[in-house]
Design an enzyme around this catalytic site. Structure first.
Site: not given
Length: 462
Positions: A146-147, A171, A173, A223, A244, A278, A366
């Site tokens: 993620p970013w 890969k 974000a 997400s 996760e 998170c 969230e």
């Protein structure tokens, strides 16, 4: 500037690119590759070729390579920090003093863990036969990050996979690719070509990677929605999954807690990285007897936080708009914040909202922003019911001086992490992962390493 893929030990451009936006200013500063089928196939093929020899290296050889990578990461910290600050708006000192040293420590942990994998003892479980178990690498691992923590999440993915003898196609974000490419280029200095590959791109790039027939496993941090999409895409080829996913952490503040200390700790854990974490301490549950004094202390600490100094911007205009919508639709009382900060970039004022109901959208979803909701409870049972009353199950914390209460409630809270009188701290030796809509699989710790292995039974007839 154009950020390219990193495939088979070298920089590899793609025909398509997408803009990179500085979230602190909202201004485009460069472009990044957008990989399609040809680039994904090249990266996967390079990883599959490298797996043949890398999977046969000894744990000692993998350990030495990872230790060198950790050293390279530390010596190139300034360059990596510059790249990540530009794409995330993070506070640079936090990156240099906290996050990058943690990443180096986590790589060194898995370097040592590579030599400590255990399995059942060999023995004669049937007459005339000896059995033993082997832990083996899974193969080529497709990884998606993620970013919010581009470098750290890349380390959490790559380090255990390599330590176990796998090869990787990662890969990142599409908005935060640079630090992952820099990490791969450093890895190429100490690892054979093809062991670590990075393909850049959008959701379609991720889908191509997940659906590719060669990777044996997909590891995603993202997400809950992204996790469900990956699970569906991976099902056709029956890939192993390590997910996760999102969190929505409850923070239980009891009547014997130090109100000021709790407020300070909770704000720090809620607003770290602009709440884009998170495990952020976003959902506070307070005993009715200390509600007023706690909210007063919480609002005082929260209001003192300065966007751009104490925490950075949100990732994008879309994320800012989403959070503003959640706050505006809430039925609660906004004590502070709830508005955009300034006219440049994607900053949100530090926000505290009380009086929200359990079914409020702001409670159930969230927020992933510097937003704290506050609810009340009158008993331990009610506190647990409110805490567990969301789909996510990643992290939680309890603020109390009562050791018996801690022992009882930590067993009842349906979350993979329970902190006591603190929140958000991470240790390389301890597992990080949740339950329910927060996914399955563990990052960090020996559990994280074992997730990247498969178990084989060997039986030998006497």
């Amino acid at each position: 500037m154009i950020v390219a893929n990193f495939i088979n030990g070298t920089s590899s451009p793609a025909a398509d690119t997408s803009p990179l936006i500085d979230p602190a200013t909202g201004v485009e500063f460069g472009r990044a590759a957008v990989s399609r089928a040809a680039e994904v196939d090249a990266a996967v093929s390079a990883a599959a070729t490298a797996f043949v020899s890398w999977s046969r290296t000894t744990p000692s050889e993998r350990q030495q390579a990872l230790l060198k990578l950790a050293d390279l990461l530390e010596s190139n910290a300034a360059t990596i920090a510059d790249a990540e600050v530009r794409e995330t708006g993070k506070i640079r000192s936090v990156l240099v003093e906290e996050e990058i040293p943690q990443c180096a420590d986590q790589i060194r942990f898995f370097a040592g863990a590579a030599r400590a994998l255990s399995s059942a003892s060999a023995g004669e479980y049937l007459p005339g036969h000896t059995s033993y178990q082997r832990r083996e690498p899974v193969g080529v691992i497709a990884q998606i990050t993620p970013w919010n923590y581009p470098l750290m999440m890349a380390v959490w993915k790559i380090a255990p996979a390599l330590a176990a003898g796998n090869t990787v196609v990662l890969k990142p974000a599409d908005t935060t690719p640079s630090s992952s490419v820099l990490l791969a280029s450093l890895a190429a200095e100490v690892l054979p070509p093809g062991v670590v590959n990075v393909v850049l791109g959008d959701r379609d790039t991720g889908r191509l990677l997940v659906e590719h027939p060669v990777p044996a496993m997909v590891s995603l941090t993202g997400s809950t929605r992204a996790g469900a999409e990956v699970a569906r895409s991976a099902a056709a080829t029956v890939k192993r999954l390590h997910l996760e996913l999102g969190g929505n952490a409850p923070v239980l503040v009891f009547d014997d807690a130090d109100v000021v200390t709790a407020a300070e700790g909770i704000v720090g854990a809620a607003f770290y990285n602009a709440g884009q974490d998170c495990t952020a301490a976003s959902r506070v549950l307070v005993h009715t007897s200390v509600f007023d004094s706690f909210v007063e202390a919480l609002v005082k600490v929260a209001s003192s936080q300065v966007p751009g100094f104490d925490f950075g911007p949100l990732n994008s205009q879309a994320q800012l708009d989403r959070v503003l919508g959640l706050v505006s639709r809430s039925s609660g009382l906004v004590h502070c914040g709830g508005r955009r900060h300034g006219s440049d970039g994607f900053f949100l004022e530090p926000t505290v909202v009380s009086g929200v109901s359990q079914d409020d959208e702001l409670v159930q979803e969230e927020a992933f922003a510097p937003v704290i909701t506050v609810q009340t409870f009158a008993s331990d049972d009610e506190a647990v019911a409110l805490a567990n009353g969301v789909p996510q199950g990643l992290a939680s914390s309890i603020w109390t001086r009562d050791a018996g209460r801690v022992a009882a409630l930590s067993a009842r809270l349906d979350f993979g992490i329970v902190w006591v009188n603190t929140h958000g701290l991470v240790a390389s030796e301890m597992p990080h992962g949740g339950f329910g809509a927060s996914g399955y699989g563990k990052d960090l710790s020996m559990h994280g390493l074992e997730d990247y292995t498969r178990v084989k039974h060997v039986m030998i007839a006497h």
